[in-house]
Write a protein that holds these residues in place. Structure first.
Motif: not given
Length: 321
Positions: A60, A71, A263
């Motif tokens: 994560k 993800r 991201w």
């Protein structure tokens, strides 16, 4: 001189120039089945990429601002485990103009973190026949513990030369006087460990520090430039010689950042600015075609960047034997 000299049988003059020892069958370091150093030539500048090992972290960390299913899809497409995987830790040793420059110093050995497969850089410098006293300069991309920890290993400071110069952005030094962790997403224990390491480093090496504001030429063709983003003083190192160029990007680029440059990484203190820095840098590297090395790309992490619409594509070099 070519990259083929990374082969222990053909290192020849580059081994001599970098002070590397020939890896004989019964020599030190030959117990490793996986290579941990790789030589690159940038014009007249000699570069040795050295693996500091790997750091297991939750997946994560790669994109905490996106939905878990996004993800998970990226990880599955990359044949990576869903929950945790090993982040590479890379540093580089550079030889230019009579100076020997260590760019970042690895994680070191923090017994409280139980990371036995990281913190290898000092041992691997020794295995390459490199005397710590031969290092004239250290450049720090930033002061996270996986970039300064090798300098905090017991006995290392005593082996360094008294006139060693440690180059780091002034903004980075100021930041760690009162660091802000409000925008990070780190595993438990890491913020305290980062604070402690930065405090120890500042106390131990304050007289060695050579702060710069935005850009500084460390040696002929070796320039460090502040980018900010990951940390306020995060910097990249650009090498240029004879028409060849290579950038060591520190933590500006992670493996997922090519496909998904927006991201957020869990260790970024200003994630939105870090994404802007990453996109600018990747566009620049795609335009120039120069080589890229980064701390957390898979060893030896030498490759190039290609533009791919609004994203990018990582093009690893073919290993040169």
């Amino acid at each position: 001189m070519t990259q083929a000299e990374a082969n222990p049988r053909t290192m020849g003059q580059q081994e001599t120039n970098l002070g590397l020892s020939r890896a004989l069958p019964n020599g030190s370091g030959t117990e490793e089945l996986v290579p941990s150093r790789y030589a690159v030539q940038v014009g007249e500048i000699e570069v040795l990429v050295i693996s500091d090992g790997v750091l297991p972290l939750p997946t994560k960390m790669l994109g905490h601002n996106v939905e878990p299913k996004e993800r998970a899809a990226w990880l599955d497409g990359m044949f990576l485990p869903p929950d945790a995987f090993d982040w590479s830790l890379n540093v580089v040793l550079v030889r230019s103009g009579g100076q020997t420059i260590l760019v970042d110093a690895g994680l070191g050995l923090d017994p409280d973190l139980n990371l036995p497969r990281a913190g290898q850089v000092v041992r691997r410098l020794e295995a390459a026949g490199i005397d710590l006293a031969s290092v004239t300069d250290v450049v720090l991309t930033h002061m996270h513990m996986d970039h300064i920890g090798g300098l905090l290993v017991e006995g290392v400071k005593d082996r360094l030369r008294p006139d060693l110069r440690i180059h780091v952005a002034a903004a980075e030094i100021r930041f760690w006087e009162a660091p802000d962790f409000t925008h990070v997403n780190m595993p438990p224990g890491f913020p305290d460990a980062l604070r402690a390491a930065a405090k120890r480093f500042a106390a131990a090496y304050r007289s060695y520090l050579r702060p710069f504001d935005e850009e500084h030429e460390v040696a002929p063709g070796v320039t460090v430039r502040r980018t900010g983003g990951h940390t306020p003083g995060h910097s990249v190192v650009r090498l240029a010689s004879g028409g060849d160029r290579l950038t060591f990007a520190g933590d500006a680029v992670f493996a997922v950042g090519f496909d998904h440059p927006d991201w957020h990484n869990g260790f970024e203190h200003d994630p939105e600015e870090a994404a802007r820095v990453r996109i600018r840098l990747l566009r620049e590297l795609a335009d120039t075609g120069e080589q890229l090395v980064a701390t957390h790309l898979p060893f030896p992490s030498v490759g190039r960047v290609a533009a791919d619409g609004d994203a990018f594509r990582w093009v690893p070099v073919f290993w040169d034997y």
